[in-house]
Scaffold this active site. Sequence first.
Site, mmCIF file in Angstrom:
data_model
loop_
_atom_site.group_PDB
_atom_site.id
_atom_site.type_symbol
_atom_site.label_atom_id
_atom_site.label_comp_id
_atom_site.label_asym_id
_atom_site.label_seq_id
_atom_site.Cartn_x
_atom_site.Cartn_y
_atom_site.Cartn_z
ATOM 1 N N ARG A 245 0.829 -1.205 0.000
ATOM 2 C CA ARG A 245 0.000 0.000 0.000
ATOM 3 C C ARG A 245 0.869 1.264 0.000
ATOM 4 O O ARG A 245 0.436 2.330 -0.416
ATOM 5 C CB ARG A 245 -0.968 -0.018 1.192
ATOM 6 C CG ARG A 245 -1.959 1.133 1.235
ATOM 7 C CD ARG A 245 -3.222 0.823 2.042
ATOM 8 N NE ARG A 245 -2.947 0.061 3.247
ATOM 9 C CZ ARG A 245 -2.416 0.571 4.361
ATOM 10 N NH1 ARG A 245 -2.125 1.839 4.450
ATOM 11 N NH2 ARG A 245 -2.191 -0.228 5.409
ATOM 12 N N TYR B 212 -16.011 15.005 -15.571
ATOM 13 C CA TYR B 212 -16.261 13.564 -15.602
ATOM 14 C C TYR B 212 -17.335 13.208 -14.553
ATOM 15 O O TYR B 212 -17.313 13.744 -13.440
ATOM 16 C CB TYR B 212 -14.939 12.831 -15.303
ATOM 17 C CG TYR B 212 -15.097 11.347 -15.256
ATOM 18 C CD1 TYR B 212 -15.274 10.618 -16.429
ATOM 19 C CD2 TYR B 212 -15.092 10.664 -14.041
ATOM 20 C CE1 TYR B 212 -15.444 9.242 -16.388
ATOM 21 C CE2 TYR B 212 -15.256 9.297 -14.002
ATOM 22 C CZ TYR B 212 -15.433 8.593 -15.182
ATOM 23 O OH TYR B 212 -15.598 7.236 -15.146
ATOM 24 N N LYS C 17 -7.327 4.736 -19.487
ATOM 25 C CA LYS C 17 -7.653 5.235 -20.827
ATOM 26 C C LYS C 17 -6.396 5.219 -21.700
ATOM 27 O O LYS C 17 -5.875 4.175 -21.973
ATOM 28 C CB LYS C 17 -8.288 6.623 -20.700
ATOM 29 C CG LYS C 17 -9.351 6.727 -19.574
ATOM 30 C CD LYS C 17 -10.589 5.927 -19.841
ATOM 31 C CE LYS C 17 -11.557 5.827 -18.666
ATOM 32 N NZ LYS C 17 -11.944 7.073 -18.014
HETATM 33 C C1 LIG Z 1 -12.467 7.503 -16.818
HETATM 34 C C2 LIG Z 1 -12.190 8.848 -16.274
HETATM 35 C C3 LIG Z 1 -12.014 9.053 -14.894
HETATM 36 C C4 LIG Z 1 -12.178 7.932 -13.890
HETATM 37 O O1 LIG Z 1 -11.190 6.958 -14.083
HETATM 38 P P1 LIG Z 1 -11.387 5.416 -13.644
HETATM 39 O O2 LIG Z 1 -10.053 4.835 -13.994
HETATM 40 O O3 LIG Z 1 -12.512 4.877 -14.454
HETATM 41 O O4 LIG Z 1 -11.681 5.424 -12.192
HETATM 42 C C5 LIG Z 1 -11.726 10.328 -14.443
HETATM 43 N N1 LIG Z 1 -11.615 11.356 -15.300
HETATM 44 C C6 LIG Z 1 -11.788 11.211 -16.630
HETATM 45 C C7 LIG Z 1 -11.675 12.401 -17.516
HETATM 46 C C8 LIG Z 1 -12.076 9.954 -17.162
HETATM 47 O O5 LIG Z 1 -12.257 9.812 -18.470
#
Ligand SMILES: *Cc1c(COP(=O)(O)O)cnc(C)c1O
Length: 391
Positions: free
Chosen positions: A56, A109, A206
Amino acid sequence: MDLTDATRTVHTPVPEEGASAPLGTPLHLDHTFAFPSAEAMAGAFEDPDGPYLYGRYSNPTVRALEGALADLEHGTAATAYASGMGAVNAVLTALVGAGDHIIAQRALYGGTHALLADLERRWGVQVDRVSGTDPDEVRALLRPTTRLLYLETIANPTTRVSDVPALAAVAREAGAVTAVDNTFASPLLFRPLDHGADISLHSTSKYLSGHGDAVGGAAVLADAALHRRVWEHGLELGACASPFNAWLTLRGLKTLALRMPRHSSTALELARRLAGHPAVRSVAHPDLPDHPDRALAARLLASGGGVLSFDLHGGRAAGAAFTEALGTARLAPSLGDVKTLAMAPASTSHHRLAPGELEAAGITEGTVRIAVGLEDPGDLWKDVEQALGAV
Ligand SMILES: *Cc1c(COP(=O)(O)O)cnc(C)c1O
């Protein structure tokens, strides 16, 4: 040597292992580390850069990812998290307490929007919302309790571009921290810390991992003391990154410099073609000449990114029909994948919102978002064209 992004993403630092070295970063799964002395172990509890202690706190594979991301974002230090929302939560709850004030961009988001609403309702945090492009709007809202300015580089799904340098300068004068969710741009298109922001946040799920197979997040910080505050709070939060996901993300990172220009150029090509289609009312992509933030995007971003949105004449039913008729592209959430993903917010992610709430989020009944992947642009257009025919 001053290396470019394409080289630095491929040659991320690999821990030394004796006379010869592995070319890639080893996957360390161990979460517990043994010490030669009590004193050495005691020190590790206090130091984000100290010896490995417990998973952690850190882990060799996770730390390698953190080093690579700090390097790419021109930061001093980074912390990786279990998800993008883990990173957003760690930063917001480390830096803001009851009674404090946040200035946040209006279009955010969905998860971040919900978290801010929760902080307001249950923690007594005050949140004011701004467009993200007007420094005077931010200046007028500053209070002695303003702790944080929170922006997104490219907003979802409007693709509006925020003026990070102008707004961060106003926050800095007032002693507030600026955090920018840079997920839609990636450090290849924009580096918030080079433009006056203190923190760059990512959902590494992403573009950074890039293949839709590793949920993760990261916060990259310009300042070591601020990093330490956020890191310490993260130990309590417990949203630590998994070593395997960190390893997958490091692997994905190696092709980021190839992927981002391709995502952007295919998105722009689809946006141009959509703009000429009779079923389409309007199209948004930061590289289109009629985009409201075109000049800002040209000044700040290397290119406009892989997400475009458009508005169908037929409203909610048309949006659902279009996304269901897609073949090569898939009806799915998320973005930054090798595959093209499309969704109509009014019939999916935002289906509970009232018309007024939709409008406030920059969404119409007929809005469709396409997160363009790496397929052949001609094949994608054929698919989009046939799906428009089904509307
Ligand atoms: C997907 C996304 C998040 C959240 O990310 P996770 O990995 O799904 O928790 C936050 N900000 C933006 C702009 C995103 O596209």
